[in-house]
Structures are given as structure tokens and as C-alpha cells.
Design a protein around this motif. Sequence first.
Motif, PDB file in Angstrom:
ATOM      1  N   GLU A 157      -1.277  -5.732 -34.362  1.00 19.92           N
ATOM      2  CA  GLU A 157      -0.167  -4.788 -34.320  1.00 19.92           C
ATOM      3  C   GLU A 157      -0.472  -3.734 -33.261  1.00 19.92           C
ATOM      4  N   GLN A 158       0.557  -3.314 -32.520  1.00 22.13           N
ATOM      5  CA  GLN A 158       0.304  -2.410 -31.403  1.00 22.13           C
ATOM      6  C   GLN A 158      -0.197  -1.036 -31.859  1.00 22.13           C
ATOM      7  N   GLU A 159       0.180  -0.623 -33.061  1.00 22.14           N
ATOM      8  CA  GLU A 159      -0.356   0.639 -33.587  1.00 22.14           C
ATOM      9  C   GLU A 159      -1.866   0.563 -33.763  1.00 22.14           C
ATOM     10  N   THR A 160      -2.360  -0.632 -34.081  1.00 15.74           N
ATOM     11  CA  THR A 160      -3.803  -0.820 -34.211  1.00 15.74           C
ATOM     12  C   THR A 160      -4.454  -1.024 -32.856  1.00 15.74           C
ATOM     13  N   VAL A 161      -3.752  -1.689 -31.934  1.00 22.88           N
ATOM     14  CA  VAL A 161      -4.267  -1.847 -30.569  1.00 22.88           C
ATOM     15  C   VAL A 161      -4.578  -0.486 -29.971  1.00 22.88           C
ATOM     16  N   THR A 162      -3.672   0.444 -30.141  1.00 21.38           N
ATOM     17  CA  THR A 162      -3.827   1.746 -29.503  1.00 21.38           C
ATOM     18  C   THR A 162      -4.730   2.700 -30.276  1.00 21.38           C
ATOM     19  N   ASP A 163      -5.076   2.335 -31.509  1.00 16.53           N
ATOM     20  CA  ASP A 163      -5.951   3.192 -32.323  1.00 16.53           C
ATOM     21  C   ASP A 163      -6.754   2.319 -33.284  1.00 16.53           C
ATOM     22  N   PRO A 164      -7.696   1.523 -32.766  1.00 22.69           N
ATOM     23  CA  PRO A 164      -8.418   0.571 -33.620  1.00 22.69           C
ATOM     24  C   PRO A 164      -9.249   1.226 -34.708  1.00 22.69           C
ATOM     25  N   LYS A 165      -9.700   2.435 -34.484  1.00 23.87           N
ATOM     26  CA  LYS A 165     -10.542   3.107 -35.474  1.00 23.87           C
ATOM     27  C   LYS A 165      -9.753   3.529 -36.708  1.00 23.87           C
ATOM     28  N   SER A 166      -8.427   3.476 -36.612  1.00 26.11           N
ATOM     29  CA  SER A 166      -7.599   3.951 -37.718  1.00 26.11           C
ATOM     30  C   SER A 166      -7.729   3.083 -38.957  1.00 26.11           C
ATOM     31  N   ILE A 167      -8.194   1.839 -38.807  1.00 29.53           N
ATOM     32  CA  ILE A 167      -8.350   0.990 -39.984  1.00 29.53           C
ATOM     33  C   ILE A 167      -9.816   0.806 -40.364  1.00 29.53           C
ATOM     34  N   GLY A 168     -10.711   1.485 -39.640  1.00 34.87           N
ATOM     35  CA  GLY A 168     -12.123   1.449 -40.011  1.00 34.87           C
ATOM     36  C   GLY A 168     -12.814   0.177 -39.575  1.00 34.87           C
ATOM     37  N   THR A 187      -9.602  -4.185 -19.923  1.00 31.98           N
ATOM     38  CA  THR A 187     -10.737  -3.883 -20.800  1.00 31.98           C
ATOM     39  C   THR A 187     -11.060  -2.396 -20.777  1.00 31.98           C
ATOM     40  N   ASP A 188     -11.015  -1.799 -19.598  1.00 32.21           N
ATOM     41  CA  ASP A 188     -11.278  -0.363 -19.483  1.00 32.21           C
ATOM     42  C   ASP A 188     -10.255   0.444 -20.286  1.00 32.21           C
ATOM     43  N   LEU A 189      -9.002   0.021 -20.226  1.00 37.22           N
ATOM     44  CA  LEU A 189      -7.981   0.704 -21.013  1.00 37.22           C
ATOM     45  C   LEU A 189      -8.263   0.565 -22.498  1.00 37.22           C
ATOM     46  N   LEU A 190      -8.621  -0.645 -22.913  1.00 43.16           N
ATOM     47  CA  LEU A 190      -8.917  -0.873 -24.331  1.00 43.16           C
ATOM     48  C   LEU A 190     -10.079   0.008 -24.794  1.00 43.16           C
ATOM     49  N   LYS A 191     -11.049   0.201 -23.945  1.00 39.37           N
ATOM     50  CA  LYS A 191     -12.176   1.059 -24.312  1.00 39.37           C
ATOM     51  C   LYS A 191     -11.734   2.503 -24.492  1.00 39.37           C
ATOM     52  N   THR A 192     -10.793   2.944 -23.664  1.00 41.78           N
ATOM     53  CA  THR A 192     -10.291   4.306 -23.855  1.00 41.78           C
ATOM     54  C   THR A 192      -9.467   4.412 -25.138  1.00 41.78           C
ATOM     55  N   TYR A 193      -8.865   3.300 -25.557  1.00 42.65           N
ATOM     56  CA  TYR A 193      -8.149   3.275 -26.835  1.00 42.65           C
ATOM     57  C   TYR A 193      -9.120   3.324 -28.016  1.00 42.65           C
ATOM     58  N   THR A 228       0.209  -3.972 -44.519  1.00 45.70           N
ATOM     59  CA  THR A 228      -1.210  -3.635 -44.503  1.00 45.70           C
ATOM     60  C   THR A 228      -1.793  -3.918 -43.122  1.00 45.70           C
ATOM     61  N   ARG A 229      -2.432  -2.942 -42.536  1.00 47.52           N
ATOM     62  CA  ARG A 229      -3.047  -3.145 -41.230  1.00 47.52           C
ATOM     63  C   ARG A 229      -4.469  -3.653 -41.399  1.00 47.52           C
ATOM     64  N   PHE A 230      -4.867  -4.558 -40.508  1.00 48.39           N
ATOM     65  CA  PHE A 230      -6.187  -5.183 -40.632  1.00 48.39           C
ATOM     66  C   PHE A 230      -6.670  -5.611 -39.255  1.00 48.39           C
ATOM     67  N   GLY A 231      -7.932  -5.942 -39.176  1.00 47.55           N
ATOM     68  CA  GLY A 231      -8.516  -6.442 -37.940  1.00 47.55           C
ATOM     69  C   GLY A 231      -9.298  -7.709 -38.196  1.00 47.55           C
ATOM     70  N   ILE A 232      -9.593  -8.432 -37.113  1.00 47.56           N
ATOM     71  CA  ILE A 232     -10.380  -9.652 -37.163  1.00 47.56           C
ATOM     72  C   ILE A 232     -11.652  -9.454 -36.361  1.00 47.56           C
ATOM     73  N   LYS A 233     -12.790  -9.810 -36.920  1.00 46.07           N
ATOM     74  CA  LYS A 233     -14.054  -9.688 -36.221  1.00 46.07           C
ATOM     75  C   LYS A 233     -14.634 -11.061 -35.936  1.00 46.07           C
ATOM     76  N   VAL A 234     -14.988 -11.318 -34.694  1.00 45.82           N
ATOM     77  CA  VAL A 234     -15.707 -12.540 -34.327  1.00 45.82           C
ATOM     78  C   VAL A 234     -17.194 -12.240 -34.461  1.00 45.82           C
ATOM     79  N   VAL A 235     -17.841 -12.890 -35.418  1.00 42.94           N
ATOM     80  CA  VAL A 235     -19.265 -12.673 -35.655  1.00 42.94           C
ATOM     81  C   VAL A 235     -20.044 -13.678 -34.842  1.00 42.94           C
ATOM     82  N   ARG A 236     -20.938 -13.198 -33.986  1.00 45.55           N
ATOM     83  CA  ARG A 236     -21.736 -14.080 -33.144  1.00 45.55           C
ATOM     84  C   ARG A 236     -23.075 -13.448 -32.848  1.00 45.55           C
TER      85      ARG A 236
END
Length: 236
Positions: A157-168, A187-193, A228-236
Motif C-alpha cells: 500500500e502506498q501509505e506504507t511505501v511512504t512510511d514503512p516504519k509506521s507498521i513496525g 532506491t535512494d528515494l526509498l531510503k529517504t522514505y 490492516t496494514r502489513f509488510g513482507i520480509k524476505v529472510v536470507r
Amino acid sequence: MKITVLGTGGGARAHIARLAGLGHEVHVGTRDPKVTLARTGPDPMGTPPFKDFLAQHPGIQLHTFGEAAAASDGLVINGIDGHNAVAALSAIADPLAGKTLADYAVPYIYNPDIERPWPTPWGVNPILDPCDSDSLGEQIQRALPHTKVVKAFVTQEQETVTDPKSIGGEHTMFIAGDDDAAKQQVTDLLKTYGWDDVLDLGPLVAARGMEMYAHMHLAIGLALGFGTRFGIKVVR
């Protein structure tokens, strides 16, 4: 930096507000600014009129798609709906030439007449077209050979794209594209997000998997409870 966002829906607004908050000069593109500003009711997704959003975010500049693309000094974010994206972007190929286009559109066909529909709380789930043997990201790149297309943001969701820390927690954002410098710019933009984990999936052909993930994103969202907002983690 002068950054352009094409589109005025809820997802585009998340980027517009975040970019402005980060100090960027934000230019917004719409098909017809007069029509957009004249709307007094919510859009089909229930998003309030854009003029209300502008009133809450002074300094945002609204233009036609072409004018907005020309105003960018290198980075454009595509929030045009997938069904209309190729045609709309093809019409502004010249001002997009040489620039990076971060595309998060999904090639949805709404209200499909299919034999085995997928019911959701809001009706039949849309289908994807193209799918499997092509992607919207690739179609856009073929239509804009002088633009560097990067598929990004589409698996969230774009709200999470722009603020990934909001869902912990730490989760993963995916990008794909054929130009390494353009992918680094996104990638640089995403890091600033606020993203710490950005996974480069390689060439733009990987956009097929990213777009098809939209159905999995829906399935997870429905299982967790719609909204419900959520994220996916690739574990490697």
C-alpha cells in the motif's frame, strides 16, 4: 529536488504529502486540472476531492500530465491507473524522455465477467491483463523507449511505501528495471522514505511477478482483516 507525481488518487497523495514533507518541490499531474479541482464528491474509491487535499498541503502545484512531467528534474512517479497508464504516458513521451519513471500501477481489469470470480467485500476482485507473458511495466517501457522505467512500490500500500516504519519491524521493498542508475535513484528515494531493505529483482521482466503479487497481497489483507496494514520480509 523537483519531483513529479502523476495521478491524484489516494496512493499518489501519500507520495505527494511525503515528498513535500521531505522538502522536495512537488509537481502533480492530472488529465484536466480544471475538472479535477471542480470535483466536490469522493472518487470511486471513496477518496475525498483533490481540492480538499491541496488546501491542506499548500505549495503543491497541479498541472496537466505533460506539464507536470516537464517540471521534474529527473524523477517521475506514476500513479495513473493501470488501465489507462500506457495511453496517458505515451501522450507525454517527450517530457518524460531521459527521466526515471517509478511505476507502481497494477494492470487491473475491474468488474470482470469470468466463469469463476473471486468475491471480496467490495465485489468481484479485478483480474490482471497483461499477466504471465508480459507486464504493464514492460508495456510502459516499450511505449517510452527513452524513459528509464523502474517497477517499484507495487507490492505494498502506498501509505506504507511512504512510511514503512509506521507498521513496525523491518520489511522488504522490491524494485526491477533495466537501468542500474535509475534503480539506484529509486532506491535512494526509498531510503529517504525509511526503507532499510530494498531488494533489486533484476531486469524489468521481474515486473510480471511484482504485479501478479497483487492477488497475494489481497489474500493476506483479507486474512488479517481488510484495512490492516502489513509488510513482507524476505529472510536470507
